[in-house]
Design a protein around this motif. Structure first.
Motif, PDB file in Angstrom:
ATOM      1  N   ARG A 180       0.819  -1.201   0.000  1.00  0.00           N
ATOM      2  CA  ARG A 180       0.000   0.000   0.000  1.00  0.00           C
ATOM      3  C   ARG A 180       0.861   1.262   0.000  1.00  0.00           C
ATOM      4  O   ARG A 180       1.963   1.271   0.546  1.00  0.00           O
ATOM      5  CB  ARG A 180      -0.943   0.002   1.191  1.00  0.00           C
ATOM      6  N   VAL A 181       0.333   2.300  -0.629  1.00  0.00           N
ATOM      7  CA  VAL A 181       1.048   3.566  -0.758  1.00  0.00           C
ATOM      8  C   VAL A 181       0.330   4.607   0.094  1.00  0.00           C
ATOM      9  O   VAL A 181      -0.882   4.800  -0.030  1.00  0.00           O
ATOM     10  CB  VAL A 181       1.093   4.026  -2.226  1.00  0.00           C
ATOM     11  N   SER A 182       1.072   5.268   0.943  1.00  0.00           N
ATOM     12  CA  SER A 182       0.504   6.310   1.783  1.00  0.00           C
ATOM     13  C   SER A 182       0.371   7.603   0.995  1.00  0.00           C
ATOM     14  O   SER A 182       1.183   7.908   0.113  1.00  0.00           O
ATOM     15  CB  SER A 182       1.376   6.537   3.016  1.00  0.00           C
ATOM     16  N   ALA A 183      -0.669   8.359   1.322  1.00  0.00           N
ATOM     17  CA  ALA A 183      -0.865   9.649   0.669  1.00  0.00           C
ATOM     18  C   ALA A 183       0.241  10.631   1.017  1.00  0.00           C
ATOM     19  O   ALA A 183       0.411  11.644   0.331  1.00  0.00           O
ATOM     20  CB  ALA A 183      -2.221  10.228   1.069  1.00  0.00           C
TER      21      ALA A 183
ATOM     22  N   ALA B 212       2.544   4.045 -14.149  1.00  0.00           N
ATOM     23  CA  ALA B 212       1.993   3.586 -12.869  1.00  0.00           C
ATOM     24  C   ALA B 212       1.990   4.719 -11.844  1.00  0.00           C
ATOM     25  O   ALA B 212       1.067   4.843 -11.040  1.00  0.00           O
ATOM     26  CB  ALA B 212       2.803   2.402 -12.352  1.00  0.00           C
ATOM     27  N   ARG B 213       3.024   5.567 -11.867  1.00  0.00           N
ATOM     28  CA  ARG B 213       3.095   6.697 -10.939  1.00  0.00           C
ATOM     29  C   ARG B 213       1.914   7.645 -11.156  1.00  0.00           C
ATOM     30  O   ARG B 213       1.307   8.124 -10.199  1.00  0.00           O
ATOM     31  CB  ARG B 213       4.425   7.426 -11.129  1.00  0.00           C
ATOM     32  N   ARG B 214       1.602   7.909 -12.405  1.00  0.00           N
ATOM     33  CA  ARG B 214       0.469   8.800 -12.698  1.00  0.00           C
ATOM     34  C   ARG B 214      -0.858   8.162 -12.279  1.00  0.00           C
ATOM     35  O   ARG B 214      -1.758   8.859 -11.789  1.00  0.00           O
ATOM     36  CB  ARG B 214       0.442   9.133 -14.187  1.00  0.00           C
TER      37      ARG B 214
ATOM     38  N   LEU C 122      -4.863   8.787  -5.589  1.00  0.00           N
ATOM     39  CA  LEU C 122      -4.748   9.618  -4.392  1.00  0.00           C
ATOM     40  C   LEU C 122      -5.549  10.912  -4.540  1.00  0.00           C
ATOM     41  O   LEU C 122      -6.169  11.387  -3.574  1.00  0.00           O
ATOM     42  CB  LEU C 122      -3.280   9.930  -4.114  1.00  0.00           C
ATOM     43  N   ARG C 123      -5.555  11.472  -5.741  1.00  0.00           N
ATOM     44  CA  ARG C 123      -6.301  12.715  -5.965  1.00  0.00           C
ATOM     45  C   ARG C 123      -7.802  12.478  -5.873  1.00  0.00           C
ATOM     46  O   ARG C 123      -8.528  13.193  -5.166  1.00  0.00           O
ATOM     47  CB  ARG C 123      -5.952  13.296  -7.335  1.00  0.00           C
TER      48      ARG C 123
ATOM     49  N   ILE D 168      -7.736   5.524  -2.099  1.00  0.00           N
ATOM     50  CA  ILE D 168      -6.426   5.737  -1.473  1.00  0.00           C
ATOM     51  C   ILE D 168      -5.858   4.424  -0.917  1.00  0.00           C
ATOM     52  O   ILE D 168      -4.699   4.086  -1.191  1.00  0.00           O
ATOM     53  CB  ILE D 168      -6.517   6.829  -0.388  1.00  0.00           C
ATOM     54  N   PRO D 169      -6.626   3.630  -0.140  1.00  0.00           N
ATOM     55  CA  PRO D 169      -6.058   2.358   0.344  1.00  0.00           C
ATOM     56  C   PRO D 169      -5.690   1.395  -0.785  1.00  0.00           C
ATOM     57  O   PRO D 169      -4.825   0.539  -0.607  1.00  0.00           O
ATOM     58  CB  PRO D 169      -7.173   1.780   1.223  1.00  0.00           C
ATOM     59  N   TRP D 170      -6.342   1.528  -1.942  1.00  0.00           N
ATOM     60  CA  TRP D 170      -6.087   0.614  -3.049  1.00  0.00           C
ATOM     61  C   TRP D 170      -5.377   1.309  -4.208  1.00  0.00           C
ATOM     62  O   TRP D 170      -5.460   0.865  -5.361  1.00  0.00           O
ATOM     63  CB  TRP D 170      -7.401  -0.007  -3.533  1.00  0.00           C
TER      64      TRP D 170
END
Length: 447
Positions: free
Chosen positions: A320-323, A336-338, A344-345, A358-360
């Protein structure tokens, strides 16, 4: 590593490691289990981790993800293969007569969100990616054409020809709403079958049942599509034959209709209008036959393979990636970054909070189960695991590691607690040698 090799309990430690089947991140448990005769109160058998190496028992992590643990993922893949194939040829409680039931292998795709680099082949010859004689120029000054003949492993595959033109919001929202789109597809499929047979939905349930097993696969552009085995049964499921009108052609017609008929609406958010999402125009429907072009082994193997995958082909992370993280510092492909940034946006918008973007975000918005099946399709993963546990129990009794007693009349009291997972660096080297597996990608230590 030297200390472990010289430990007097090394043989028992090595036995534990072998029994995990090569798991890269075994779970550490501390506790005990007691078998008591309820009639007399006598203790028949007791096991405790107190006498185990390091005072713990190591058990497989049982993850389905090959990127995390190939050994445990292989067990999950094999179970999924047996589950899918049993619904095609019988076995595991399914009668062999199921082979006579109409059955299709269906692939439902996502719509286009912009041109991406692709490897195209025809007749064994690699074609240009997107060759256009009169290619237009996008508002960002890029010519929307690519004449390269891409190799199978080129990193640009799946990347948009113009990232600024690509509909990242649509891609993320499609992934998030794909499970709902599938649910509506199955409902429309049943309605179409009932209408074609001149029945109501209640009458359809009294004559025929639609059973399926499906798996989600990520395309390199970062969107999911579904592969599904769809079968028509009688009212009792695989044990009863379907009615005469329930043919493969009728099922194929219902699939085509349901694919084009269903849609799901993403709510308006962030100043953007609500958007309607549908399946893509590419639809593949093929019959499954025992001796034909598409066999039961091929279908079961194909679905089982993707049941252990995630979004690694897109170049994202397996966590998982944190905001609050700096996406620019993470080892991600730019595409993938975009996609993660868009998750997140959009996830921060109140109107889209229910989608849990956000969690996914690391899954590019998709949060559904990768492999699912209808209740009556075949056996269950739980039943396969129970059969394996029974086999291991019988083996333990046969070898004298457990006494022979009736499990149904014995009181079993157990107490376990989590004590960590993984290996130290030295233990990881020894475990890899014992089980012939690769070393973990990152450092060891208990987590």
């Amino acid at each position: 590593m030297i200390s472990r090799l010289n430990d007097p309990h090394y043989a028992r430690w090595a036995t534990q490691i072998r029994r995990t089947g090569g798991c890269l991140q075994p779970i550490h448990l501390r506790g005990h289990v007691e078998h008591i005769d309820p009639a007399t109160g006598a203790l028949l058998h007791r096991y405790s981790t107190r006498h185990e190496p390091d005072g713990i028992l190591r058990v497989p992590c049982k993850t389905r993800r090959a990127s995390r643990c190939p050994a445990c993922a292989e067990t999950y893949r094999a179970d999924t293969y047996q589950l899918v194939r049993a619904g095609l040829v019988g076995g595991k409680g399914v009668p062999e007569s199921v082979t006579a039931h109409p059955c299709l292998f269906v692939t439902l795709t996502a719509p286009s969100f912009g041109l991406v680099h692709a490897r195209r082949e025809k007749g064994g010859k690699v074609l240009p990616c997107h060759a256009r004689r009169d290619a237009s120029t996008c508002p960002h000054g890029r010519v929307m054409s690519c004449t390269a003949r891409h190799g199978a492993d080129e990193t640009c595959l799946g990347e948009p020809l113009c990232p600024e033109c690509y509909d990242y919001a649509g891609s993320v929202l499609f992934n998030a709403l794909a499970p709902e789109l599938w649910r509506r597809f199955t409902l429309a499929l049943r309605r179409r079958l009932a209408k074609a047979a001149g029945l109501t939905l209640r009458e359809l349930r009294e004559q025929a049942v639609v059973s399926f097993a499906k798996v989600a696969e990520y395309q390199r552009r970062g969107v999911v599509h579904f592969h599904a085995v769809i079968r028509l049964d009688g009212p009792a499921g695989p044990t009863s034959p379907p009615p005469a009108w329930a043919t493969a052609d009728a099922l194929a017609d219902a699939v085509r209709h349901a694919t084009s008929a269903v849609a799901v609406t993403a709510p308006a958010a962030g100043g953007e209008l609500a958007r309607v999402l549908r399946w893509g125009s590419q639809l593949d429907i093929r019959p499954i036959t025992l001796g034909g072009e598409l066999t039961d082994q091929a279908v079961a193997g194909y679905i089982a393979k993707y049941a252990t995958k995630a979004a690694e082909c897109v170049g994202t992370l397996d966590r998982r990636v944190s905001a609050l993280e700096d996406l620019a510092a993470l080892p991600l492909r730019e595409h993938a970054r975009r996609l993660i940034a868009e998750c997140l946006r959009l996830g921060a918008l109140e109107e889209l909070a229910d989608l849990r973007l956000i969690p996914w975000a690391h899954m590019l918005g998709f949060r559904g189960h990768f492999s699912t099946k209808s209740r009556r399709y075949s056996t269950t993963l739980g039943a396969l695991r129970e059969a394996r546990a029974d086999h291991m129990r019988e083996e333990a009794i046969t070898t004298g590691r457990l006494p022979l007693f009736d499990e149904d009349t014995i009181l079993v009291i157990s107490e376990w607690e989590y004590a960590g997972k993984g290996y130290s660096i030295g233990d990881a080297v020894l475990a890899a040698a014992l089980t012939c597996t690769r070393l973990p990608d990152s450092g060891g230590g208990h987590e």
